[in-house]
Design a protein around this motif. Structure first.
Motif, PDB file in Angstrom:
ATOM      1  N   UNK A 183     -21.519  27.050   7.668  1.00  0.00           N
ATOM      2  CA  UNK A 183     -21.054  28.280   7.327  1.00  0.00           C
ATOM      3  C   UNK A 183     -22.559  29.410   7.257  1.00  0.00           C
ATOM      4  N   UNK A 184     -23.580  28.978   6.581  1.00  0.00           N
ATOM      5  CA  UNK A 184     -24.546  29.878   6.761  1.00  0.00           C
ATOM      6  C   UNK A 184     -25.329  30.013   8.314  1.00  0.00           C
ATOM      7  N   UNK A 185     -25.268  28.936   9.103  1.00  0.00           N
ATOM      8  CA  UNK A 185     -25.742  28.965  10.378  1.00  0.00           C
ATOM      9  C   UNK A 185     -24.647  29.824  11.085  1.00  0.00           C
ATOM     10  N   UNK A 186     -23.382  29.608  10.877  1.00  0.00           N
ATOM     11  CA  UNK A 186     -22.566  30.516  11.785  1.00  0.00           C
ATOM     12  C   UNK A 186     -22.510  31.996  11.354  1.00  0.00           C
ATOM     13  N   UNK A 187     -22.751  32.388  10.263  1.00  0.00           N
ATOM     14  CA  UNK A 187     -23.095  33.856   9.686  1.00  0.00           C
ATOM     15  C   UNK A 187     -24.430  34.318  10.164  1.00  0.00           C
ATOM     16  N   UNK A 188     -25.543  33.475  10.230  1.00  0.00           N
ATOM     17  CA  UNK A 188     -26.809  33.880  10.657  1.00  0.00           C
ATOM     18  C   UNK A 188     -26.778  34.223  12.174  1.00  0.00           C
ATOM     19  N   UNK A 189     -26.143  33.273  12.774  1.00  0.00           N
ATOM     20  CA  UNK A 189     -26.140  33.326  14.415  1.00  0.00           C
ATOM     21  C   UNK A 189     -25.201  34.778  14.726  1.00  0.00           C
ATOM     22  N   UNK A 190     -24.283  34.748  14.135  1.00  0.00           N
ATOM     23  CA  UNK A 190     -23.656  36.210  14.347  1.00  0.00           C
ATOM     24  C   UNK A 190     -24.319  37.578  14.080  1.00  0.00           C
ATOM     25  N   UNK A 191     -25.066  37.363  12.741  1.00  0.00           N
ATOM     26  CA  UNK A 191     -26.056  38.561  12.460  1.00  0.00           C
ATOM     27  C   UNK A 191     -27.107  38.667  13.245  1.00  0.00           C
ATOM     28  N   UNK A 192     -27.791  37.653  13.940  1.00  0.00           N
ATOM     29  CA  UNK A 192     -28.795  37.730  15.069  1.00  0.00           C
ATOM     30  C   UNK A 192     -28.508  38.215  16.007  1.00  0.00           C
ATOM     31  N   UNK A 193     -27.384  37.992  16.610  1.00  0.00           N
ATOM     32  CA  UNK A 193     -26.571  38.512  17.965  1.00  0.00           C
ATOM     33  C   UNK A 193     -26.513  39.907  17.753  1.00  0.00           C
ATOM     34  N   UNK A 194     -25.849  40.267  16.744  1.00  0.00           N
ATOM     35  CA  UNK A 194     -25.538  41.733  16.798  1.00  0.00           C
ATOM     36  C   UNK A 194     -26.901  42.444  16.453  1.00  0.00           C
ATOM     37  N   UNK A 195     -27.766  41.875  15.719  1.00  0.00           N
ATOM     38  CA  UNK A 195     -29.020  42.622  15.561  1.00  0.00           C
ATOM     39  C   UNK A 195     -29.898  42.559  16.638  1.00  0.00           C
ATOM     40  N   UNK A 196     -29.928  41.869  17.656  1.00  0.00           N
ATOM     41  CA  UNK A 196     -30.751  42.099  18.998  1.00  0.00           C
ATOM     42  C   UNK A 196     -30.002  42.941  19.772  1.00  0.00           C
ATOM     43  N   UNK A 197     -28.972  42.885  19.655  1.00  0.00           N
ATOM     44  CA  UNK A 197     -28.200  44.050  20.502  1.00  0.00           C
ATOM     45  C   UNK A 197     -28.532  45.359  20.083  1.00  0.00           C
ATOM     46  N   UNK A 198     -28.756  45.520  18.649  1.00  0.00           N
ATOM     47  CA  UNK A 198     -28.858  46.879  18.322  1.00  0.00           C
ATOM     48  C   UNK A 198     -30.202  47.229  18.318  1.00  0.00           C
ATOM     49  N   UNK A 199     -31.185  46.492  18.319  1.00  0.00           N
ATOM     50  CA  UNK A 199     -32.685  46.785  18.116  1.00  0.00           C
ATOM     51  C   UNK A 199     -33.291  46.675  19.491  1.00  0.00           C
ATOM     52  N   UNK A 200     -32.727  45.977  20.444  1.00  0.00           N
ATOM     53  CA  UNK A 200     -33.427  45.781  21.690  1.00  0.00           C
ATOM     54  C   UNK A 200     -32.597  46.516  22.985  1.00  0.00           C
ATOM     55  N   UNK A 201     -31.322  46.302  22.862  1.00  0.00           N
ATOM     56  CA  UNK A 201     -30.661  46.628  24.167  1.00  0.00           C
ATOM     57  C   UNK A 201     -29.635  47.846  23.911  1.00  0.00           C
ATOM     58  N   UNK A 202     -30.175  48.883  23.029  1.00  0.00           N
ATOM     59  CA  UNK A 202     -29.435  50.139  22.941  1.00  0.00           C
ATOM     60  C   UNK A 202     -30.349  51.136  23.321  1.00  0.00           C
ATOM     61  N   UNK A 203     -29.600  52.139  24.175  1.00  0.00           N
ATOM     62  CA  UNK A 203     -30.305  53.251  24.626  1.00  0.00           C
ATOM     63  C   UNK A 203     -31.007  54.185  23.367  1.00  0.00           C
ATOM     64  N   UNK A 204     -32.351  54.253  23.022  1.00  0.00           N
ATOM     65  CA  UNK A 204     -32.819  54.735  21.857  1.00  0.00           C
ATOM     66  C   UNK A 204     -32.822  56.508  22.017  1.00  0.00           C
ATOM     67  N   UNK A 205     -32.545  57.230  23.083  1.00  0.00           N
ATOM     68  CA  UNK A 205     -32.637  58.481  23.315  1.00  0.00           C
ATOM     69  C   UNK A 205     -31.171  58.933  23.116  1.00  0.00           C
TER      70      UNK A 205
END
Length: 430
Positions: A183-205
């Motif tokens: 359950x911890x690994x499942x929740x962490x993988x979901x959090x990391x997936x959403x985090x890399x989307x927001x921090x790296x692949x979003x137009x910062x402008x």
């Protein structure tokens, strides 16, 4: 959960059939009653489903980027019709229709997986209760009940009683430790997936409420997985952990090779692409050509990272073409500037090379220098015409001028120098 799973009982037979086919293959390697055979069968089911859902994932990416592009327009509509919710909804739907976007497209992979997820839950629940389901007959049911993954039965849950776990041939401690880790690994993988989307692949402008909603979901989804995970069998946790890891890897690949314009991922990608192109002198892959083609087509609308990419190629003596290729270019060859203008072999803009040449003045005769003096470069054509007049006409015109202070002639008309000995007048040709 059992009630919801029963709604997808129509897909239980295909899911159970696929699991059994994979079990036959892995059972020949690891043994029919082992957790490896049944666990890898579930993992293979996930991989098969996700491969089939790749077109939906591509559509999800395009829809998400289209929604990010529309955020400024959506914000204007919300501010304009903030007191009229009905008109606001109508304008939103009109905007979606004009641009061909669908807000639900970003949820397509999850929605498409739901029937398979609940069908698998229904199959595993039947294994836990000892009832045959789908193509799983009595021998397969007995084999599945013996299968353990790191000491936890395939059909056991975190909230099961000790008696129920003992009936499956395990201890409650083993089940809870294994399920808690998953359950911890499942929740962490979901959090990391959403985090890399927001921090790296979003137009910062672009700063919109949509980004705030995505940040909120980054924390909400892992909590939801943790709450619902305690009611999932071990086999379902294997399924969901596998699909989360697949999503994370798939998204990392997309972010690295096809980032959102204006994002940090695009800056890193174009920096790597610049080094690769300047080293090899060409664009190798088709995906790279597609991105270069899109950057060239933007012209003056390029963002900061795209302008830096074009300038980097120019400094390296390369030029990006409209078809996405890159050609060699030297200091004397044609190169493309940042705004798309073409530079000629001499380095000037097209059409200005001839105008930029320096013209040498015509050489004057001795009599012309005495009478009119040397004309500076750039003087009007009238002065040049006067300098070409016959010497006799100039001399007669000079004699008709009245004398000044002491009867001396004007220096400009007589051709005398400002200082030093004066040059004698040339004899008349008459």
């Amino acid at each position: 959960m059992d009630t919801i799973a029963s709604l997808f009982s129509f897909i239980t037979w295909p899911v159970s059939w696929v699991i059994v086919q994979f079990h036959k293959m892995y059972g020949a390697i690891f043994g029919a009653d082992t957790g490896w055979a049944w666990g890898l069968s579930i993992v293979s089911l996930v991989i098969l489903i996700r491969i089939c859902l790749i077109p939906l994932f591509v559509k999800q990416i395009k829809s998400t980027r289209a929604m990010q592009t529309l955020q400024p327009e959506m914000k204007k509509i919300q501010e304009r019709y903030k007191n009229d919710k009905q008109r606001q909804s109508e304008e939103m739907m009109k905007l979606y229709k004009e641009t061909g976007t669908n807000p639900l497209s970003s949820c397509l992979p999850i929605l498409a997986q739901s029937p398979f997820f609940f069908a698998l839950y229904h199959v595993l629940n039947g294994i836990a209760t000892g009832s045959t389901i789908g193509v799983i007959n009595e021998p397969l049911l007995a084999s599945a009940r013996k299968a353990h993954i790191f000491g936890a039965p395939l059909a056991a849950k975190f909230m099961d009683s000790s008696d129920k776990v003992a009936a499956l041939g395990a201890t409650l401690t083993d089940v809870r430790v294994v399920t808690a880790i998953m359950i911890v690994l499942m929740s962490f993988s979901q959090f990391y997936t959403q985090r890399q989307l927001m921090t790296k692949n979003v137009d910062t402008t672009v700063k919109t409420p949509f980004m705030q909603q995505q940040k909120m979901l980054m924390y909400v989804f892992p909590v939801m997985f943790a709450v619902f995970g305690i009611n999932f069998p071990v086999g379902v946790l294997v399924y969901w952990l596998t699909t989360n890891v697949w999503t994370m890897g798939q998204q990392m690949y997309v972010i690295r090779n096809n980032p959102t314009p204006g994002s940090k991922a695009q800056a890193a990608y174009l920096e790597r692409l610049t080094k690769h192109v300047t080293h090899h002198g060409k664009v190798s892959r088709r995906s790279e050509k597609t991105i270069v083609k899109a950057i060239v087509a933007k012209g003056r609308e390029r963002n900061e990272f795209e302008r830096k990419f074009i300038n980097g190629l120019n400094k390296a003596g390369l030029a990006a073409q409209a078809d996405g290729t890159v050609v060699q270019s030297s200091a004397q060859a044609a190169a493309q500037t940042e705004d798309g203008a073409t530079v000629t072999a001499t380095g000037n803009a097209t059409g200005t090379a001839a105008a930029g040449k320096r013209q040498q003045p015509k050489r004057q005769s001795k009599s012309q220098r005495q009478s009119g003096g040397t004309k500076p470069a750039g003087e009007s054509t009238t002065s040049l015409e006067k300098a070409d007049e016959p010497e006799d006409a100039k001399s007669s015109a000079a004699q008709q001028q009245p004398s000044k202070a002491g009867g001396t002639r004007s220096r400009a008309q007589s051709g005398q120098r400002k200082g030093g000995p004066q040059r004698p007048k040339s004899p008349s040709k008459k």
